[in-house]
Motif scaffolding. Structure first.
Motif, PDB file in Angstrom:
ATOM      1  N   THR A   1      -4.025  -6.815  -1.817  1.00  0.00           N
ATOM      2  CA  THR A   1      -3.985  -7.711  -0.532  1.00  0.00           C
ATOM      3  C   THR A   1      -3.018  -7.914   0.022  1.00  0.00           C
ATOM      4  OG1 THR A   1      -6.053  -9.034  -1.957  1.00  0.00           O
ATOM      5  CG2 THR A   1      -4.841 -10.024  -0.023  1.00  0.00           C
ATOM      6  N   GLN A   2      -1.636  -7.983  -0.710  1.00  0.00           N
ATOM      7  CA  GLN A   2      -0.377  -8.050  -0.111  1.00  0.00           C
ATOM      8  C   GLN A   2      -0.086  -6.752   0.544  1.00  0.00           C
ATOM      9  OE1 GLN A   2       2.096  -9.253  -3.435  1.00  0.00           O
ATOM     10  NE2 GLN A   2       1.983 -11.479  -2.862  1.00  0.00           N
ATOM     11  N   VAL A   3      -0.494  -5.592   0.112  1.00  0.00           N
ATOM     12  CA  VAL A   3      -0.181  -4.497   0.706  1.00  0.00           C
ATOM     13  C   VAL A   3      -1.021  -4.275   2.209  1.00  0.00           C
ATOM     14  CG1 VAL A   3      -0.493  -2.029   0.581  1.00  0.00           C
ATOM     15  CG2 VAL A   3       0.442  -3.061  -1.255  1.00  0.00           C
ATOM     16  N   GLN A   4      -2.463  -4.632   1.989  1.00  0.00           N
ATOM     17  CA  GLN A   4      -3.455  -4.744   3.062  1.00  0.00           C
ATOM     18  C   GLN A   4      -2.891  -5.672   4.146  1.00  0.00           C
ATOM     19  OE1 GLN A   4      -7.377  -6.206   2.161  1.00  0.00           O
ATOM     20  NE2 GLN A   4      -8.181  -4.684   3.276  1.00  0.00           N
ATOM     21  N   ASP A   5      -2.200  -6.684   3.747  1.00  0.00           N
ATOM     22  CA  ASP A   5      -1.974  -7.647   4.941  1.00  0.00           C
ATOM     23  C   ASP A   5      -0.286  -7.261   5.271  1.00  0.00           C
ATOM     24  OD1 ASP A   5      -4.157  -8.918   4.445  1.00  0.00           O
ATOM     25  OD2 ASP A   5      -3.369 -10.351   3.346  1.00  0.00           O
ATOM     26  N   ASN A   6       0.216  -6.352   4.968  1.00  0.00           N
ATOM     27  CA  ASN A   6       1.415  -5.910   5.097  1.00  0.00           C
ATOM     28  C   ASN A   6       2.645  -6.599   5.030  1.00  0.00           C
ATOM     29  OD1 ASN A   6       0.669  -3.264   6.432  1.00  0.00           O
ATOM     30  ND2 ASN A   6      -0.095  -4.716   8.421  1.00  0.00           N
ATOM     31  N   GLU A   7       2.366  -7.655   4.026  1.00  0.00           N
ATOM     32  CA  GLU A   7       3.336  -8.328   3.165  1.00  0.00           C
ATOM     33  C   GLU A   7       4.382  -7.657   2.318  1.00  0.00           C
ATOM     34  OE1 GLU A   7       1.337 -11.412   1.176  1.00  0.00           O
ATOM     35  OE2 GLU A   7       0.411 -12.120   2.991  1.00  0.00           O
ATOM     36  N   ILE A   8       3.748  -6.590   1.705  1.00  0.00           N
ATOM     37  CA  ILE A   8       4.704  -5.535   0.800  1.00  0.00           C
ATOM     38  C   ILE A   8       4.247  -4.173   1.169  1.00  0.00           C
ATOM     39  CG2 ILE A   8       5.232  -7.373  -0.961  1.00  0.00           C
ATOM     40  CD1 ILE A   8       2.910  -5.875  -2.766  1.00  0.00           C
ATOM     41  N   SER A   9       4.917  -3.097   0.774  1.00  0.00           N
ATOM     42  CA  SER A   9       4.620  -1.618   0.678  1.00  0.00           C
ATOM     43  C   SER A   9       4.184  -1.322  -0.783  1.00  0.00           C
ATOM     44  CB  SER A   9       5.873  -0.978   1.406  1.00  0.00           C
ATOM     45  OG  SER A   9       6.758  -0.749   0.071  1.00  0.00           O
ATOM     46  N   LEU A  10       3.866  -0.221  -0.756  1.00  0.00           N
ATOM     47  CA  LEU A  10       3.419   0.628  -2.008  1.00  0.00           C
ATOM     48  C   LEU A  10       4.551   0.561  -2.905  1.00  0.00           C
ATOM     49  CD1 LEU A  10       0.734   3.463  -0.979  1.00  0.00           C
ATOM     50  CD2 LEU A  10       0.439   1.180  -2.152  1.00  0.00           C
ATOM     51  N   ASP A  11       5.695   0.709  -2.320  1.00  0.00           N
ATOM     52  CA  ASP A  11       6.943   0.996  -3.202  1.00  0.00           C
ATOM     53  C   ASP A  11       7.238  -0.219  -3.856  1.00  0.00           C
ATOM     54  OD1 ASP A  11       6.942   3.737  -2.669  1.00  0.00           O
ATOM     55  OD2 ASP A  11       8.322   3.653  -0.783  1.00  0.00           O
ATOM     56  N   ASP A  12       6.963  -1.332  -3.380  1.00  0.00           N
ATOM     57  CA  ASP A  12       7.096  -2.675  -3.810  1.00  0.00           C
ATOM     58  C   ASP A  12       6.541  -2.938  -5.200  1.00  0.00           C
ATOM     59  OD1 ASP A  12       9.220  -3.264  -1.839  1.00  0.00           O
ATOM     60  OD2 ASP A  12       7.686  -3.869  -0.326  1.00  0.00           O
TER      61      ASP A  12
END
Length: 248
Positions: A157-168
């Motif tokens: 969900t955080q990736v989808q909301d652009n809060e984090i990236s996959l690398d995070d």
């Protein structure tokens, strides 16, 4: 016979975090010619004993497996009694925990419980939130796979909301979203009742835990049995991927 932990805690390696799969209530009751429900009620005394033992030894966190996500498949009457027993513990035992400066938490998917039970859980957690002697976590409607999946969903969900990236997304970031993220790493996992499996309990957290299996049925697991488990833990060499020579 186990030695008294209170007198040697400066010598023994004391686990900071212990988890217990409390197994054998039904078999204990059947062996005495009683219904399975009697075993669950008798098991409450063992909970009191291990909480006392944990406090005495200086354990920082104790996590008990009370009801798994698979336990809903048990007979309806048994599930009903377990829910009633859980409610009793929340209304009676939590006051004792609070008096002894113990922080009480419930981990798992609580959405399936009644509104009354959920309200009682929240009330108990709020009452004991600031206590510092020991963190007692009770796993109810909990499964290790659920815990990992839930953590993965939060990261997705955080990736989808652009809060984090996959690398995070790392082991540490996933761990931060698991149920016991704020507690010390799991050191010792105990299972009573004679079975040698972890039954979908703390799969993520048990990666480097020491396992201790005992034939003792849960209602017979008293403070001395708990001390014995810690003594066995003290004899283990924990290498965490290193060689024995490196650890020494």
């Amino acid at each position: 016979m186990p030695t008294n932990i209170a007198s040697v805690d400066d010598k023994l390696k004391i686990p900071e975090h212990i988890a217990i799969i409390m197994d054998g209530n039904g078999r204990w009751a059947q062996a005495q010619g009683k219904g399975r429900v009697a075993g669950h009620k008798a098991g409450v005394n063992s909970v009191r004993a291990v909480v006392k033992g944990a406090r005495k030894a200086g354990v920082k966190a104790l996590t008990l497996f009370a009801f798994s996500s698979e336990n809903w498949q048990r007979p309806e009457q048994e599930v009903s009694v377990l829910m009633d027993l859980f409610m009793y513990v929340l209304t009676k035992e939590v006051k004792r925990l609070h008096k002894n400066n113990i922080c009480f938490k419930v981990i798992g998917d609580l959405s399936r419980f009644s509104d009354k039970l959920q309200k009682s859980i929240r009330k108990s957690e709020q009452l004991t939130a600031d206590n510092t002697e020991l963190v007692l976590s009770v796993a109810a409607n909990y499964g290790g796979r659920w815990d990992i999946t839930n953590a993965a969903k939060q990261l997705a969900t955080q990736v989808q909301d652009n809060e984090i990236s996959l690398d995070d997304i790392t082991e540490n970031s996933l761990n931060e979203h698991t149920c016991l993220a704020k507690l010390p790493p799991l050191d010792l996992l105990i299972r009573t009742g004679g079975d040698y499996r972890i039954s979908n309990f703390l799969l993520w957290q048990a990666a480097y835990a020491e396992f201790y299996f005992t034939e003792v049925l849960w209602p017979d697991f008293d403070e001395k049995a708990f001390e014995k488990a810690i003594e066995v833990f003290d004899q283990r060499e924990r290498r965490f991927g290193k060689t024995g020579e490196q650890v020494k």
